[in-house]
Design a protein around this motif. Sequence first.
Motif, PDB file in Angstrom:
ATOM      1  N   LEU A 315       0.861  -1.261   0.184  1.00 30.63           N
ATOM      2  CA  LEU A 315       0.183   0.001  -0.164  1.00 30.63           C
ATOM      3  C   LEU A 315       0.867   1.243   0.022  1.00 30.63           C
ATOM      4  N   ASP A 316       1.847   1.333   0.805  1.00 32.76           N
ATOM      5  CA  ASP A 316       2.647   2.430   0.830  1.00 32.76           C
ATOM      6  C   ASP A 316       4.115   2.009   0.484  1.00 32.76           C
ATOM      7  N   PRO A 317       4.688   2.337  -0.533  1.00 32.40           N
ATOM      8  CA  PRO A 317       6.089   1.753  -0.908  1.00 32.40           C
ATOM      9  C   PRO A 317       7.102   2.257  -0.330  1.00 32.40           C
ATOM     10  N   THR A 318       6.889   3.235   0.514  1.00 28.40           N
ATOM     11  CA  THR A 318       8.126   3.806   1.264  1.00 28.40           C
ATOM     12  C   THR A 318       8.162   3.133   2.581  1.00 28.40           C
ATOM     13  N   ALA A 319       7.130   2.507   3.046  1.00 29.36           N
ATOM     14  CA  ALA A 319       7.166   1.975   4.528  1.00 29.36           C
ATOM     15  C   ALA A 319       7.868   0.676   4.318  1.00 29.36           C
ATOM     16  N   LEU A 320       8.495   0.378   5.524  1.00 30.13           N
ATOM     17  CA  LEU A 320       9.233  -1.017   5.801  1.00 30.13           C
ATOM     18  C   LEU A 320       7.955  -2.109   6.210  1.00 30.13           C
ATOM     19  N   ALA A 321       8.097  -3.347   6.083  1.00 28.21           N
ATOM     20  CA  ALA A 321       7.426  -4.197   6.570  1.00 28.21           C
ATOM     21  C   ALA A 321       7.050  -4.218   7.959  1.00 28.21           C
ATOM     22  N   THR A 322       7.934  -3.697   8.743  1.00 26.99           N
ATOM     23  CA  THR A 322       7.742  -3.604  10.290  1.00 26.99           C
ATOM     24  C   THR A 322       7.142  -2.331  10.509  1.00 26.99           C
ATOM     25  N   ASP A 323       6.964  -1.400   9.731  1.00 26.30           N
ATOM     26  CA  ASP A 323       6.759  -0.170  10.148  1.00 26.30           C
ATOM     27  C   ASP A 323       4.992  -0.016  10.480  1.00 26.30           C
ATOM     28  N   ALA A 324       4.689   0.863  11.371  1.00 28.87           N
ATOM     29  CA  ALA A 324       3.079   0.986  11.349  1.00 28.87           C
ATOM     30  C   ALA A 324       2.691   1.819  10.479  1.00 28.87           C
ATOM     31  N   GLY A 325       1.412   1.781  10.168  1.00 27.38           N
ATOM     32  CA  GLY A 325       0.689   2.435   9.080  1.00 27.38           C
ATOM     33  C   GLY A 325      -0.055   3.666   9.600  1.00 27.38           C
ATOM     34  N   VAL A 326      -0.837   4.060   8.958  1.00 26.02           N
ATOM     35  CA  VAL A 326      -1.676   5.395   9.293  1.00 26.02           C
ATOM     36  C   VAL A 326      -2.064   5.404  10.979  1.00 26.02           C
ATOM     37  N   PHE A 327      -2.731   4.313  11.081  1.00 24.64           N
ATOM     38  CA  PHE A 327      -3.253   3.891  12.505  1.00 24.64           C
ATOM     39  C   PHE A 327      -2.308   2.887  13.210  1.00 24.64           C
ATOM     40  N   THR A 328      -2.230   3.177  14.513  1.00 27.16           N
ATOM     41  CA  THR A 328      -1.106   2.332  15.086  1.00 27.16           C
ATOM     42  C   THR A 328      -1.967   1.730  16.419  1.00 27.16           C
ATOM     43  N   ASP A 329      -1.438   0.511  16.916  1.00 27.12           N
ATOM     44  CA  ASP A 329      -1.800   0.031  18.235  1.00 27.12           C
ATOM     45  C   ASP A 329      -0.729   0.858  19.413  1.00 27.12           C
ATOM     46  N   ALA A 386      -8.466   4.502  -1.479  1.00 30.78           N
ATOM     47  CA  ALA A 386      -9.045   3.166  -2.126  1.00 30.78           C
ATOM     48  C   ALA A 386      -9.159   2.151  -1.091  1.00 30.78           C
ATOM     49  N   ILE A 387      -8.033   2.008  -0.174  1.00 34.18           N
ATOM     50  CA  ILE A 387      -7.999   0.949   0.726  1.00 34.18           C
ATOM     51  C   ILE A 387      -9.067   1.024   1.802  1.00 34.18           C
ATOM     52  N   LEU A 388      -9.907   2.180   1.922  1.00 35.13           N
ATOM     53  CA  LEU A 388     -10.937   2.442   2.992  1.00 35.13           C
ATOM     54  C   LEU A 388     -12.141   1.876   2.065  1.00 35.13           C
ATOM     55  N   SER A 389     -12.267   1.818   0.920  1.00 35.47           N
ATOM     56  CA  SER A 389     -13.452   1.410   0.251  1.00 35.47           C
ATOM     57  C   SER A 389     -13.168  -0.099  -0.207  1.00 35.47           C
ATOM     58  N   ALA A 390     -12.148  -0.739  -0.179  1.00 30.17           N
ATOM     59  CA  ALA A 390     -11.999  -2.055  -0.508  1.00 30.17           C
ATOM     60  C   ALA A 390     -12.665  -3.018   0.337  1.00 30.17           C
ATOM     61  N   ALA A 391     -13.243  -3.994  -0.231  1.00 27.28           N
ATOM     62  CA  ALA A 391     -13.903  -4.994   0.633  1.00 27.28           C
ATOM     63  C   ALA A 391     -12.813  -6.208   1.124  1.00 27.28           C
ATOM     64  N   ARG A 392     -12.797  -6.299   2.337  1.00 33.89           N
ATOM     65  CA  ARG A 392     -11.633  -7.475   2.830  1.00 33.89           C
ATOM     66  C   ARG A 392     -12.559  -8.304   3.930  1.00 33.89           C
ATOM     67  N   PRO A 393     -11.859  -9.222   4.090  1.00 33.73           N
ATOM     68  CA  PRO A 393     -12.430 -10.165   5.390  1.00 33.73           C
ATOM     69  C   PRO A 393     -12.654  -9.498   6.532  1.00 33.73           C
ATOM     70  N   VAL A 394     -13.646  -9.978   7.489  1.00 31.78           N
ATOM     71  CA  VAL A 394     -13.574  -9.272   8.914  1.00 31.78           C
ATOM     72  C   VAL A 394     -13.121 -10.271   9.842  1.00 31.78           C
ATOM     73  N   ALA A 395     -12.500  -9.802  10.833  1.00 31.75           N
ATOM     74  CA  ALA A 395     -11.876 -10.756  11.913  1.00 31.75           C
ATOM     75  C   ALA A 395     -12.972 -11.257  12.672  1.00 31.75           C
ATOM     76  N   ASN A 396     -14.121 -10.808  13.229  1.00 29.80           N
ATOM     77  CA  ASN A 396     -15.282 -11.302  13.813  1.00 29.80           C
ATOM     78  C   ASN A 396     -16.358 -11.433  13.053  1.00 29.80           C
ATOM     79  N   PRO A 397     -16.748 -12.626  13.245  1.00 31.08           N
ATOM     80  CA  PRO A 397     -17.948 -13.048  12.511  1.00 31.08           C
ATOM     81  C   PRO A 397     -19.342 -12.699  13.095  1.00 31.08           C
ATOM     82  N   VAL A 398     -19.338 -11.960  13.763  1.00 31.63           N
ATOM     83  CA  VAL A 398     -20.458 -11.299  14.393  1.00 31.63           C
ATOM     84  C   VAL A 398     -21.101 -10.188  13.444  1.00 31.63           C
TER      85      VAL A 398
END
Length: 483
Positions: A315-329, A386-398
């Motif tokens: 998604l972000d070519p400048t970020a490393l695989a270990t880097d956090a994204g726009v939102f973090t924990d 675009a990533i916000l609008s992309a359909a992807r699996p959800v972790a919680n089946p509820v």
Amino acid sequence: MNMSTALNNAIGGLTAASRGAAVVSGNIANALTPGYARRSLELTTNTISGHGVRTVGVVRHQDPVLTANRRSADADLSLQTVVSGFHTQLERLVGGPDDATSLAARLADFDGSLITAASLPESSERLDQVARTGRDLADKLNATSEGLRQMRSDADRTIGKQVDSLNQTLKDLEEINAKIPAVKYVGGDIGALLDQRQVLIDQVNQILPVNVVPRANDQVSIYSDGGLILLEGSAAEFSYTTTGDTKPHMTVDNGLLSGLTLNGNSVRTLGDNAQIRGGALAAQFHIRDALAVEVQSNLDTVAQDLIERFETPGLDPTALATDAGVFTDASNRFDPAAAAGLASRISLNQIVDPDAGGQSWRLRAGLGAAAPGDPGDASQLHAFSAILSAARPVANPVFGTGDMRASDLTEALMSKTGADAHTANQRLVFANSTQEEMTRIEAEQGVDTDQELQRLIQIEQTYAANARLISVVDELMETLLRL
């Protein structure tokens, strides 16, 4: 009938009328007193003289079936009131469709700011706005999670208070139970003690629904609907340790939250086999150990989805695989092993937050970019949108098993929250109507002041008739003495 018999009959009638007036006036005076049951005077023929009337005692009228049904309605109302209050407060935290500060609205603002910034990528003001709406979105999840944590902590503290109240009330019932036969043995009136005992049983029933079993000498045994022995001669004792300040990862299973014990034995508080069914205590355990845990999981799912979207490889070519994204924990990448409470820790990456010392141009150039790059290049902003609008699996089946967009997920959470609040409110309305009807039916069997006033008039007439008879006997005696 001789004059002596007539006089004795009249005196007995006066005594009965006087006692009856006291009973009726007591009924009228206590018509609205909680726990009071209507009294009536029990009379019989004087077996000594074979004539006249004798007072046997005062009868306390109470229908145990009506009382049991009313108590069941009281307990259900207590439960539904607590549960409905939880869902109503949760709906307020998440926000409704028309709430500009709802979770869905915050996500829409963030998505809209990305689109606006992509239309003029060189604008620092628009990039700053992306950062601020992203921070607002994370803050909304934080605030909702914190509000939920406070409700769970309140439930934990309320359980402790209710357990203390239960123990004290059961002890009071034990004392009254022992006092009733002692007072009755010396000929005292136990009516007031029976009223007081009923009030105390009602107090226990509000917290924990009970079944009352009559025993000899006007005593009772008390059991919970789930089969717990609360009072059988001596009172049982509950034990519970208040945590007070709960955290999302705390549960009874991992030993960080207290369970409930009765006389040292564990009590089942959840599920179909729960030993504390219905009532306010069961509702608080349901909130602390089931509802709040489920809602926290739902919020964490939304937070996880946001973080993982912006950690998508490539998604972000400048970020490393270990880097956090726009939102973090809490400034870190998402760790699947520490998902509990994620909604309380999610935050905007500080390197893009101008209010935290970051540079918003990284949203355009890439989070790992060394320089602002081409100010007219909006490709990274388009990728984030675009990533916000992309359909992807959800972790919680509820929320379902299909792929979902970010907006679908927040709207599903908001819809579920609103539906749960509506259902809980409907159950509360039904429980309230049932309780009012059962209270009305029980009241019809209680003190009717109109009937009591009619009885008082009859007693007055009876008293006057007996007084007149005594007056006639007195006149006859005087006449005989003058002869």
